[in-house]
Design an enzyme around this catalytic site. Structure first.
Site, short mmCIF file in Angstrom:
data_model
loop_
_atom_site.label_atom_id
_atom_site.label_comp_id
_atom_site.label_asym_id
_atom_site.label_seq_id
_atom_site.Cartn_x
_atom_site.Cartn_y
_atom_site.Cartn_z
CB CYS A 117 4.37 -15.18 -28.72
SG CYS A 117 6.12 -15.94 -27.91
CE LYS A 210 11.00 -12.35 -31.49
NZ LYS A 210 10.00 -12.58 -30.82
CE LYS A 263 10.24 -8.70 -33.90
NZ LYS A 263 9.09 -8.99 -33.21
ZN LIG Z 1 7.38 -14.12 -27.23
#
Ligand SMILES: [Zn+2]
Length: 337
Positions: A117, A210, A263
């Site tokens: 990320c 997420k 998540k």
């Molecule tokens: Zn991120």
């Protein structure tokens, strides 16, 4: 009174184990570790007791500590030496995750998963480069771009960066790639990049569902990744949505995700359960920093017994349907198992 059925018969000591439906093994667990290019010594993470950011020189030692407990896999997060609007240190050959991964895979048998990320690498803390208006390339008028709640990360411009990051991690020896940015098309972009450059054997564990969760707070201390303005609700999922998670996850499956992650874990066990029922892929759950911190805080006050609630949490996540669990409790719980 009809007591033909007495469930207590199977709860007696020597039979409980025989009829137990769920088991937890150290090999189910993945330990997140933080490697920090800005420090020469280990720095404790205040809101996550027992966890530290370690310098690159100590990455191997940190992984060996994990391995001694019986946990075989680590998830590597990096804190770069410097940040910029594009997050260019994320794909640098001598970047923090690349350096650490190279050493860990050369010197240990650990299974190395890397977080892919941009939020730890961009100076604004978002998970990709910002849209042109936000960067200030065009005039957005009064209030300034940061005040415009409709502006966010440039999805399609982020995909090229994710491809480069994933390939640079694979080149450094990463065994599995875990994109966490919730960009549309991220799994396809990374799969294509890995295959193009000869890493077709490297699996992708997608942070498929997420949520934009308030349980990430302590992690942001750990990885220095809090957004400098706004929030991540334009790319992470709304905690109110469950059907949308199935749609999100299905897209990742179509794009070639090998492992599907939910998540956070505990507040989203319904999602873990529905992924288990809907898909045949391995399901992962990320027992996040806030879930860890709240149990520690309660234990510190003497209100909960830490080992017992940690174990029960992880067992519940498995019972809900997770095959693997990313957790800051990995080492403590594995040592007990
Ligand atoms: Zn991120």
């Amino acid at each position: 009174m009809d007591l033909t059925h007495r469930p207590r018969r199977l709860r007696q000591d020597r039979v409980r184990g025989l009829v137990s439906e769920t088991s937890l093994e150290p090999t189910d667990l993945i330990a997140p570790i933080f490697v920090d290019a800005t420090t020469d010594e280990r720095v404790p993470i205040e809101s996550m007791p027992g966890h530290e950011r370690v310098p690159i020189d100590e990455a191997v030692a940190r992984v060996e500590e994990v391995r001694e407990t019986g946990v075989e896999a680590v998830m590597v997060f990096g804190i770069p030496a410097s940040k910029d609007p594009e997050g260019s240190r994320a794909w640098a050959e001598d970047g923090v995750v690349q350096e650490a991964t190279r050493r860990i895979s050369a010197e240990t048998d650990a299974y190395v998963i890397t977080d892919v990320c941009l939020c730890e690498y961009t100076d604004h803390g978002h998970c990709g480069p910002l849209e042109a208006e936000l960067r200030g390339d065009t005039d957005v008028g009064e209030g300034g771009p940061a005040c415009d709640p409709t502006l966010t990360v440039d999805n399609d411009a982020t995909l090229g960066a994710l491809d480069r990051i994933a390939v640079s991690h694979a080149e450094a020896g990463a065994d599995m790639i875990a994109p966490s940015g919730m960009m549309d098309g991220m799994v396809a972009a990374i799969r294509e990049g890995l295959d193009r450059d000869g890493f077709e054997h490297v699996p992708i564990m997608s942070y498929a569902a997420k949520y934009e969760s308030a349980f990430y707070g302590p992690f942001r201390d750990a990885a220095d990744g809090a957004p400098s303005f706004g929030n991540r609700r334009h790319y992470q999922m709304d905690p109110a949505n469950a059907r949308e998670a199935l749609r999100e996850v299905r897209l990742d499956v179509e794009q070639g995700a090998d492992v599907l992650m939910v998540k956070p874990a505990l507040p989203y066990l319904d999602i873990v359960g529905s992924l288990r029922r809907e898909f045949d892929h391995p399901v992962a759950a990320y027992n996040v920093s806030g879930e860890y911190a709240m149990l520690h805080a309660a234990a510190e006050k003497g209100w909960l017994e830490l080992e017992a609630v940690a174990l029960e949490s992880l067992l519940s996540i498995k019972r809900a349907g997770a095959d693997l669990i990313l957790t800051y409790f990995a080492e403590d719980v594995a040592a007990e198992l």
